[in-house]
Design a protein around this motif. Structure first.
Motif, PDB file in Angstrom:
ATOM      1  N   SER A 110       7.051  58.516 -15.162  1.00 24.66           N
ATOM      2  CA  SER A 110       5.828  57.924 -14.591  1.00 24.66           C
ATOM      3  C   SER A 110       4.616  57.958 -15.520  1.00 24.66           C
ATOM      4  CB  SER A 110       5.467  58.641 -13.288  1.00 24.66           C
ATOM      5  OG  SER A 110       5.259  60.033 -13.526  1.00 24.66           O
TER       6      SER A 110
ATOM      7  N   GLN B 216      -1.822  51.989 -14.829  1.00 22.12           N
ATOM      8  CA  GLN B 216      -2.803  52.076 -13.753  1.00 22.12           C
ATOM      9  C   GLN B 216      -4.201  52.275 -14.330  1.00 22.12           C
ATOM     10  OE1 GLN B 216      -1.659  54.746 -10.566  1.00 22.12           O
ATOM     11  NE2 GLN B 216       0.516  54.287 -10.869  1.00 22.12           N
ATOM     12  N   GLU B 217      -5.200  52.041 -13.491  1.00 20.12           N
ATOM     13  CA  GLU B 217      -6.577  52.027 -13.976  1.00 20.12           C
ATOM     14  C   GLU B 217      -7.067  53.395 -14.424  1.00 20.12           C
ATOM     15  OE1 GLU B 217     -11.000  50.457 -12.537  1.00 20.12           O
ATOM     16  OE2 GLU B 217      -9.376  50.681 -11.081  1.00 20.12           O
ATOM     17  N   ASP B 218      -6.786  54.427 -13.648  1.00 18.48           N
ATOM     18  CA  ASP B 218      -7.327  55.741 -13.998  1.00 18.48           C
ATOM     19  C   ASP B 218      -6.490  56.404 -15.090  1.00 18.48           C
ATOM     20  OD1 ASP B 218      -5.287  55.802 -12.148  1.00 18.48           O
ATOM     21  OD2 ASP B 218      -5.846  57.751 -11.351  1.00 18.48           O
TER      22      ASP B 218
ATOM     23  N   LYS C  18      -0.887  56.453 -16.518  1.00 21.27           N
ATOM     24  CA  LYS C  18       0.118  56.330 -15.461  1.00 21.27           C
ATOM     25  C   LYS C  18       0.761  54.950 -15.522  1.00 21.27           C
ATOM     26  CE  LYS C  18      -2.284  59.425 -12.235  1.00 21.27           C
ATOM     27  NZ  LYS C  18      -2.929  59.529 -10.892  1.00 21.27           N
TER      28      LYS C  18
ATOM     29  N   ASN D  37       2.567  51.578 -14.451  1.00 20.05           N
ATOM     30  CA  ASN D  37       2.573  50.759 -13.231  1.00 20.05           C
ATOM     31  C   ASN D  37       3.954  50.766 -12.591  1.00 20.05           C
ATOM     32  OD1 ASN D  37       0.006  49.914 -12.709  1.00 20.05           O
ATOM     33  ND2 ASN D  37       0.263  47.827 -13.477  1.00 20.05           N
TER      34      ASN D  37
ATOM     35  N   SER E 137     -11.032  53.819 -16.093  1.00 17.76           N
ATOM     36  CA  SER E 137     -10.216  53.838 -17.317  1.00 17.76           C
ATOM     37  C   SER E 137     -11.041  54.169 -18.551  1.00 17.76           C
ATOM     38  CB  SER E 137      -9.551  52.469 -17.502  1.00 17.76           C
ATOM     39  OG  SER E 137     -10.539  51.449 -17.531  1.00 17.76           O
TER      40      SER E 137
END
Length: 572
Positions: free
Chosen positions: A179, A228-230, A247, A249, A302
């Protein structure tokens, strides 16, 4: 389209008129403001004299155009006819003439590297410089091909392109789980901290910059898959290791990290890098005084960015179709009244205290921003070093108007982290106390020469302890009226609560009821308020405000005997 009056921009006396090296701005003639220039560029008039043709310019041809009535300048390989811009240049014609007929890139970078000249001078573009092809060094060429092959693994030292003679060894690696993607950057810099690491991930583009003195190392990759954004950034300060954790997607195996971008894996001077911006959301806008507001901008999830004390960022807006950039120094959301521990902020927001000028297109555009709107914010810049404060015993802050903004974080840093470094010297205190007790027991003849020497030695050590535990901070705050004073109540409360801090308000246009000091910055005022606590105390005097205020203040301080090393002028 903004409908603004054609007055001077930035507004006369604005703190934003300060140039990178303290250069004074030249008053512009009526009809020669920024907005007037933008209108001229959109009028369809031929500003190059070439009727829309782009030409290749040789060095000899460039050198011919070196007069005010015929002035060409080269910036980063592009040649511009700046003759029509002469009267619109805030720095005056003489500044432009310094680069007439030559490559003005270095001079431009020294004065205002942050200005978007491509947008401002796009209608003045003559063409490119004619240059002979230069073969790339074999080592770099092989490194580039090796880089593309090995982007999903450790790179050799040769992968660091553009490295200077500095003894710096940098490398990176990456690994993955089902992940997560983790990029590890090895710097071997023991003093690395969060302020020296800037990370952004936008539309699969990962950009991680590590700042080392006046250089920076860049990892810049177009990622193989979306994430992912963060993101998370972990820094191991003792060994200088940085981990960037992304992270996935989708929980799929990545064959490689991605494709390297142009500046990937380079270690060069920061001034040689173009400015990088990210979009920040306006989350609040609160009134500070009748014409000044506190803007709270939220960084993207991000982005990892901490603006160091004494540094500024640039805001970029499109005004009448032209990109305009202005510098502002971030502040705290409020002035802490308890400085026992360093201030802890979430790192997700940037606070800017900005004066709104009725005739200033840039600040008027900011004023019209609504909560939820976005604005572009750059990486931090500035040459202030915290060590300047850490080695000082007396800190004087001279501010005029919004020149107060860099003093906010500086005040916070001085009364927390610096004082914390000095308040505990237990070993020295205990050793001195024991020495005094022994001295008192053994001394029988106070006239003895050795006894006198011992007493003198003890006095010196005791005095040193007292000086070590004490740091005084004085803010001398210049404004026109009482209504103009920023955070007056907070500053007065702090002065009452903390004996180390003192504030003096000086007004140039006070009412009859004003009981405080009146006047403008002068040698007599500074001699009254800026004094060493002891004959040999180490002093740091920081000054910020409109250009005339700063330049006059620096000269007055030098006339009073303070050295250049004891003075830091904040400019942008």
């Amino acid at each position: 389209m903004l409908n603004v009056p054609p007055q001077a921009f930035p507004a006369p006396g604005s703190q934003q008129r300060v140039a990178a090296s303290g250069r004074a701005k030249v008053p512009l003639k009526p009809g020669r403001s920024l907005m007037d220039w933008i209108r001229l560029t959109k009028s369809g008039k031929d500003l190059t004299g070439l009727k829309g043709r782009l030409v290749e310019v040789t060095e000899d041809e460039l050198a011919k155009h070196n007069k005010k009535e015929d002035c060409w300048i080269c910036i980063r390989g592009f040649v511009y006819n700046v003759t029509p811009y002469m009267e619109y240049h805030p720095g005056g014609e003489d500044e432009l003439m310094k680069a007439a007929g030559t490559d003005g890139t270095d001079l431009f970078d020294q004065v205002h590297r942050w200005v978007n000249y491509e947008s401002m001078l796009k209608e003045c573009l003559v063409g490119r410089m004619a240059v002979k092809p230069i073969a790339a060094p074999k080592e770099i060429s092989s490194t580039l091909s090796e880089e593309k092959k090995q982007l999903n693994g450790m790179l050799s030292e040769k992968g660091v392109l553009g490295a200077s003679t500095k003894d710096v060894m940098l490398s990176y690696d990456w690994f993955q789980t089902d992940s997560l993607i983790t990029i590890v950057i090895y710097t071997k810099q023991k003093d690395l901290n969060a302020e020296l690491v800037i990370v952004d991930c936008q539309d699969k583009r990962l950009r991680g910059e590590i700042i080392i003195d006046d250089h920076s190392y860049l990892v810049e990759v177009d990622l193989y898959h979306a994430v992912q954004e963060d993101l998370a950034v972990n820094i191991t300060e003792k060994v200088g290791k940085v981990e960037i954790i992304l992270k996935k997607n989708d929980n799929i195996h990545w064959k490689m990290l991605g494709q390297p971008l142009e500046n990937h894996n380079t270690f060069i001077k920061r001034t040689d890098r173009g400015q990088f911006y990210r979009k920040c959301k306006l989350v609040s806008k609160t009134e500070v005084t009748h014409d000044t507001k506190l803007f709270c901008l939220m960084l993207p999830k991000s982005t990892h960015l901490h603006v160091p004390t004494g540094q500024h960022v640039y805001l970029k807006q499109i005004i009448a179709g032209t990109e305009v950039v202005k510098p502002y120094t971030p502040v705290l959301p409020f002035l802490p009244l308890d400085f026992k521990e360093p201030s802890c902020h979430d790192g997700a927001h940037i606070y800017l205290m900005i004066k709104i000028y009725s005739c200033g297109p840039f600040t008027q555009a900011l004023e019209h921003l609504q909560v939820g709107d976005y604005i572009s914010v750059s990486n931090p810049e500035g040459n202030f070093k915290k060590s300047q404060v850490q080695t000082s015993e007396d800190l004087f802050l001279l501010a005029a108007g919004t020149g107060f903004t860099p003093m906010v974080k500086l005040l916070d840093f001085a009364l927390t982290e610096v004082s914390c470094l000095r308040t505990a010297v237990p070993e020295l205190e205990v050793a001195t106390a024991d020495r005094v007790m022994t001295f008192r027991r053994e001394v029988t003849s106070p006239t003895d020469f050795q006894v006198q020497q011992e007493r003198y030695s003890i006095e010196l050590v005791t005095k040193k302890i007292e000086q070590t535990n004490k740091m005084t901070v004085k803010l001398i705050f210049f404004n026109k009226t009482e209504d103009d004073i920023l955070w007056r109540n907070q500053l007065e409360q702090l002065a009452l609560k903390d004996k180390r801090f003192e504030v003096k308000f000086i007004l140039s246009q006070p009412t009859k009821d004003w009981m405080g000091k009146e006047g403008k910055i002068s040698s007599s005022l500074l001699s009254e308020f800026v004094k060493r606590s002891s004959k040999y105390s180490k002093v740091l005097i920081c000054i910020c405000g409109p250009t005339p205020f700063t330049e006059q203040g620096v000269q007055y301080l030098k006339d009073l005997g303070y050295s250049q090393e004891e003075i830091h002028a904040f400019t942008a």
